[in-house]
Design an enzyme around this catalytic site. Structure first.
Site, PDB file in Angstrom:
ATOM      1  N   ASP A  76       0.862  -1.171   0.000  1.00 51.84           N
ATOM      2  CA  ASP A  76       0.000   0.000   0.000  1.00 51.84           C
ATOM      3  C   ASP A  76       0.915   1.244   0.000  1.00 51.84           C
ATOM      4  O   ASP A  76       2.063   1.168   0.460  1.00 51.84           O
ATOM      5  CB  ASP A  76      -0.855  -0.042   1.267  1.00 51.84           C
ATOM      6  CG  ASP A  76      -1.634   1.222   1.475  1.00 51.84           C
ATOM      7  OD1 ASP A  76      -2.410   1.578   0.590  1.00 51.84           O
ATOM      8  OD2 ASP A  76      -1.438   1.872   2.528  1.00 51.84           O
ATOM      9  N   LEU A  77       0.407   2.357  -0.509  1.00 52.19           N
ATOM     10  CA  LEU A  77       1.239   3.575  -0.565  1.00 52.19           C
ATOM     11  C   LEU A  77       0.919   4.557   0.562  1.00 52.19           C
ATOM     12  O   LEU A  77       1.772   4.859   1.398  1.00 52.19           O
ATOM     13  CB  LEU A  77       1.064   4.252  -1.931  1.00 52.19           C
ATOM     14  CG  LEU A  77       1.865   5.541  -2.133  1.00 52.19           C
ATOM     15  CD1 LEU A  77       3.371   5.299  -2.074  1.00 52.19           C
ATOM     16  CD2 LEU A  77       1.500   6.192  -3.484  1.00 52.19           C
ATOM     17  N   SER A 135      -2.224   0.464  -5.008  1.00 52.80           N
ATOM     18  CA  SER A 135      -2.693   1.681  -4.335  1.00 52.80           C
ATOM     19  C   SER A 135      -3.979   2.224  -4.909  1.00 52.80           C
ATOM     20  O   SER A 135      -4.292   2.058  -6.088  1.00 52.80           O
ATOM     21  CB  SER A 135      -1.607   2.758  -4.435  1.00 52.80           C
ATOM     22  OG  SER A 135      -2.078   3.988  -3.934  1.00 52.80           O
ATOM     23  N   ASN A 136      -4.673   2.962  -4.023  1.00 53.19           N
ATOM     24  CA  ASN A 136      -5.851   3.734  -4.426  1.00 53.19           C
ATOM     25  C   ASN A 136      -5.475   4.927  -5.307  1.00 53.19           C
ATOM     26  O   ASN A 136      -6.346   5.523  -5.946  1.00 53.19           O
ATOM     27  CB  ASN A 136      -6.537   4.300  -3.178  1.00 53.19           C
ATOM     28  CG  ASN A 136      -7.407   3.285  -2.463  1.00 53.19           C
ATOM     29  OD1 ASN A 136      -7.739   2.236  -3.002  1.00 53.19           O
ATOM     30  ND2 ASN A 136      -7.789   3.615  -1.235  1.00 53.19           N
TER      31      ASN A 136
HETATM   32  C1  2OP Z   1      -3.592   3.428  -0.703  1.00 57.91           C
HETATM   33  O1  2OP Z   1      -4.188   2.692  -1.468  1.00 57.91           O
HETATM   34  C2  2OP Z   1      -5.334   2.802   0.972  1.00 57.91           C
HETATM   35  O2  2OP Z   1      -4.771   5.018   0.643  1.00 57.91           O
HETATM   36  C3  2OP Z   1      -4.279   3.768   0.618  1.00 57.91           C
HETATM   37  O3  2OP Z   1      -2.466   3.836  -0.986  1.00 57.91           O
END
Ligand code: 2OP
Length: 226
Positions: free
Chosen positions: A8-9, A120-121
């Protein structure tokens, strides 16, 4: 074949609380401001909007979500900023500080021979901007954006899509995240998990506990033999 580590980022590799300094500058002169609290409220609303959009089977990109969440967080505190100032603040999500353990942890993890990717989102353009940072350059084989499936984590689709892209069974991926919702979502989709506890110590009691809990990437690397 070794497992793939999918990172995740936001909140895991880069610090969402680092927008507080820009908030404090933008709102300097306004009545007493708790910038870290406002940054946390902004982040919480941003995530809430990703969850709600996905539940409604709608999609807006992460920039849009981030801008709308900032609008709400400011309005909820009766703070007023013009559109240009808000846009500049929202752009801060493209320039968040990297957590101090990340460069060393990634170097050690790369040394274990495992493939490292980001899931990541963030929008593809945002991820491309982060990919250029020296501490990330060459570390990840892919920067996977949920935008490809137009659904935010913790929906199953982004996790399944990552496994599909990598051509690996879903259980061969381990999601590394500081966000409990992400860890639980990944586990429920069939991935192994590691929770980076960046100081909260509290994990949501609505799913399986993380397979691993560590305080940062250096400790993760030590546990994984790096
Ligand atoms: C991301 O997807 C969940 O914000 C977080 O990087």
């Amino acid at each position: 074949m070794d497992e793939v580590l999918a990172f995740d980022l936001f909140g895991t590799l880069v610090d969402t609380a680092s927008v507080a300094a820009a908030l404090a500058r933008a709102l300097a002169g306004a009545s007493a401001l708790d910038a870290p609290r406002l940054a946390a409220a902004w982040r919480a609303k941003q995530l809430e909007y990703t969850f709600r959009l996905t539940l409604m089977e709608q999609y807006q990109d992460f920039d849009w979500v981030t801008a709308r969440a900032l609008e709400f967080a400011l309005a909820a505190e009766s703070r007023t900023l013009g559109p240009d100032e808000r846009a500049e603040l929202a752009a801060g999500y493209w320039h968040l500080s990297t957590f101090p353990d990340v460069a060393d942890g990634l170097a050690r993890l790369a040394g274990t021979g495992r493939e490292l990717v980001v899931l990541s989102n963030g929008s593809p353009a945002m991820l491309a901007a982060y990919a250029d940072r020296p501490e990330f350059a060459g570390r990840f084989t892919r920067w996977i954006s949920v935008e490809d499936v137009r659904a935010y984590k913790p929906a199953r689709r982004p996790y399944e899509y990552a496994a599909h892209l990598l051509g690996r069974p879903i259980g061969a991926l381990r999601l590394i995240s500081s966000n409990p919702f992400d860890v639980i979502g990944a586990k429920s989709a069939g991935l192994a998990t590691a929770w980076i506890d960046r100081g909260t110590g509290v994990f949501d009691p609505i799913g399986a506990p993380p397979d691993m809990t560590v305080a940062g990437l250096t400790e993760l690397a030590a546990v994984l033999g790096g």
